[in-house]
Design an enzyme around this catalytic site. Sequence first.
Site, PDB file in Angstrom:
ATOM      1  N   CYS A  22      -4.668  -3.516   3.417  1.00 46.92           N
ATOM      2  CA  CYS A  22      -4.311  -3.102   4.777  1.00 46.92           C
ATOM      3  C   CYS A  22      -5.415  -3.305   5.830  1.00 46.92           C
ATOM      4  CB  CYS A  22      -3.830  -1.657   4.747  1.00 46.92           C
ATOM      5  SG  CYS A  22      -2.871  -1.175   6.214  1.00 46.92           S
TER       6      CYS A  22
ATOM      7  N   GLU B 294       0.844  -1.190   0.000  1.00 50.64           N
ATOM      8  CA  GLU B 294       0.000   0.000   0.000  1.00 50.64           C
ATOM      9  C   GLU B 294       0.885   1.247   0.000  1.00 50.64           C
ATOM     10  OE1 GLU B 294      -3.837   1.612   2.563  1.00 50.64           O
ATOM     11  OE2 GLU B 294      -2.170   0.688   3.646  1.00 50.64           O
TER      12      GLU B 294
ATOM     13  N   LYS C 249     -10.296   0.279  -1.940  1.00 44.39           N
ATOM     14  CA  LYS C 249     -10.324  -0.074  -0.519  1.00 44.39           C
ATOM     15  C   LYS C 249     -11.650   0.341   0.127  1.00 44.39           C
ATOM     16  CE  LYS C 249      -7.513   0.627   3.678  1.00 44.39           C
ATOM     17  NZ  LYS C 249      -6.375   1.412   4.226  1.00 44.39           N
TER      18      LYS C 249
END
Length: 270
Positions: free
Chosen positions: A157, A43, A114
């Site tokens: 993440c 990321e 995300k």
Amino acid sequence: MKSYLAAALQMTSVPDLSKNLAQAEELIDLAVRQGAQLVGLPENFSFMGEENQKLSQAEAIATETEKFLKTMAQRFQVTILGGGFPIPVKDTGKVYNTALLIDPNGQELSRYYKTHLFDVNVPDGNTYRESSTVMAGIDLPSVSFSQELGNIGLSVCYDVRFPELYRHLSLKGADVMFVPAAFTAFTGKDHWQVLLQARAIENTCYVIAPAQTGLNYARRQTHGHAMIIDPWGVILADAGEKPGVAIAEINPSRLEQVRRQMPSLQHRVF
């Protein structure tokens, strides 16, 4: 699907696009020279800095990063995951935190925005409000089907704390799950490894987790320990705390063995 080598790259990205892309190219080259056919970048690999800097440069970051990923995939003839970079969302003043999977021909295999944003007051005194600049994705990630590499699912993440996303990928047929991250040093020391192992074990999948490490800017310290974990939860590779490469074999026979020994996915009640 045959056995092959995968690489989880570990970087210390900074607020400088050109420096980060140069570092990424070096690490991709290193991974490929060790035989990797599937390469994951963490990321924020192409830019990691203050939120206002990210927004002001978002258009350039998005354009250059996507071009870079396609060029690297074609040059090295590998499949590459760009684990998270900003793409502007029209008329919002925000960006999508975007993961992009590119094949050796430079073609996009899958794209994921995300969904879970990191809005947390960390006990070390740092406060993060990802939603102040990032628009949450509204679609669950898809699975990219490959006869050579297996079925690949994406996440980013903070998603790792939400097991339902990975169950979704599992039910869609994922064999390999990517978790590219820029995990904070404070939370990473307690939660990073155990969360990755849990996602691998409960879904009997390989987990490939590229990572940021070290001091990226100001007080932003990331945990490192890019990892590849097998479907039994065994850590096959760990990049430690310095920039580098975690590389390991993705083996379909091991996948079949674990799923046969522990057929938990077949025993789901809900």
